[in-house]
Design an enzyme around this catalytic site. Structure first.
Site: not given
Ligand code: 3HC
Length: 311
Positions: A144, A165, A177, A215
């Site tokens: 992450s 991701h 991602e 994120n």
């Protein structure tokens, strides 16, 4: 080896990689993210091996996959129970479980790591896998918040290394991602874009910067929501209601933080703060620290910002 030979060899590897579609995927880590990735890969016609440390963990992983698959099958086939059952069975039959990562990766096209967010542990894992995995196998991390290049450095295959991701719940969230590092080859990037599409996901490309895209926006947003509560400006419940009804978010920031895990959120923000102490977006929060210290980690522990009943 001369520069020309190196370029030629890289060219050959590149064209070989371009031809090979990813058929077998090894997912290291049978937790929430790992099982979600494994399930989606199996649903979309890939052979998958999930690796974790013990049979007990893997039994739990299998149960999670079965439960989630039946939700997906129900959605897909409605009242046609026979079709739903056969869909779930077929996906499950493509998944095997193993406690032996080294043996598994000797025959795999792609390794996706979804283990604990600890750089050293990830580096050690990839360094070992690198010695036994076939030359053309691509390595990817679902981290992450850790830099992909810091993980890739533990291997000799930085041209075949990426971030991949996924988002929780993986069977539902459509995004992947694809994170690039400077040494990554075009063939690796293209393979991962193709693989992500073959999962029925929408890939976006991003650089190896803190939090990538989602994120980087989501974590400071959740942190600012927590600061609103710390300042006494509004309650968690009202902030959640506001963001759901005023901005159309499916979950408010506190529901989302509980869902992601308060320990995960704290780990991300603390790591960024350590690296970039002057960035006010990455400022830690006493309230979040307190929740984590009390073991209130979110839905998985039965309590976070909200109570969810005993787990
Ligand atoms: N497996 C399979 N299907 C699932 C599922 C799972 N684990 N979880 C939910 N679903 C399906 C349900 O079956 C349901 O299907 P239906 O529409 O046919 O009934 C559908 O998803 C909606 O689920 P629910 O009705 O149970 O609940 P909601 O409507 O409240 O939706 C949610 C739940 C999909 C989680 C929604 O609230 C949502 O989108 N929340 C935001 C999630 C988010 O932001 N995720 C990203 C987190 S950040 C991250 O993951 C990055 C990491 O690095 C931290």
């Amino acid at each position: 080896m001369s520069f020309v030979t190196k370029v030629l060899r890289r060219g050959l590897t590149t064209s070989a990689l371009r031809m090979a579609a990813i058929k077998h995927v090894t997912v290291i880590g049978g937790g929430q993210m790992g099982v979600g990735i494994a399930q989606v890969a199996a649903q979309t016609g890939h052979q998958v091996t999930v690796v974790d440390q013990s049979e007990e963990i893997l039994a739990h992983s299998k149960l999670s996959i079965e439960r989630s698959l039946s939700r997906v099958a129900k959605k897909k086939f409605g009242e046609d129970l026979k079709a739903a059952e056969s869909y779930s069975k077929s996906a499950l039959s493509s998944i095997s479980l193993s406690t032996d990562a080294l043996a598994t990766v000797t025959k795999t096209d792609l390794v996706i790591e979804a283990i604990i967010e600890n750089l050293q542990v990830k580096q050690e894992l990839f360094s070992q896998l690198d010695k036994v995995a076939p030359q053309e196998t691509i390595f990817a991390s679902n981290t992450s918040s850790l830099p992909i290049s810091d993980i890739a450095i533990s291997t000799e295959r930085r041209d075949r290394f990426a971030g991949l991701h996924f988002f929780n719940p993986v069977p539902v969230m459509k995004l992947v991602e694809v994170v690039q590092i400077s040494e990554q080859s075009d063939a690796t990037f293209q393979s991962l874009m193709d693989f992500s599409k073959s999962l029925g996901k929408v890939p976006v490309v991003c650089k190896d910067t803190p939090g990538f895209i989602v994120n980087r926006l989501l974590v400071p947003y959740m942190m600012e929501a927590i600061r609103l509560v710390e300042r006494g400006d509004a309650s968690a419940r009202d902030i959640d209601t506001a963001m759901k009804l005023g901005a159309g978010y499916p979950m408010g920031p506190f529901e989302l933080a509980d869902y992601v895990g308060l320990d995960v959120t704290k780990f991300i923000i603390d790591g960024w703060h350590e690296k970039f102490p002057d960035n006010p977006l990455f400022e830690p929060s006493p309230l979040l620290d307190q929740k984590v210290a009390q073991g209130k980690l979110g839905t998985k522990k039965g309590e976070g910002f909200y109570p969810y009943g005993k787990k």
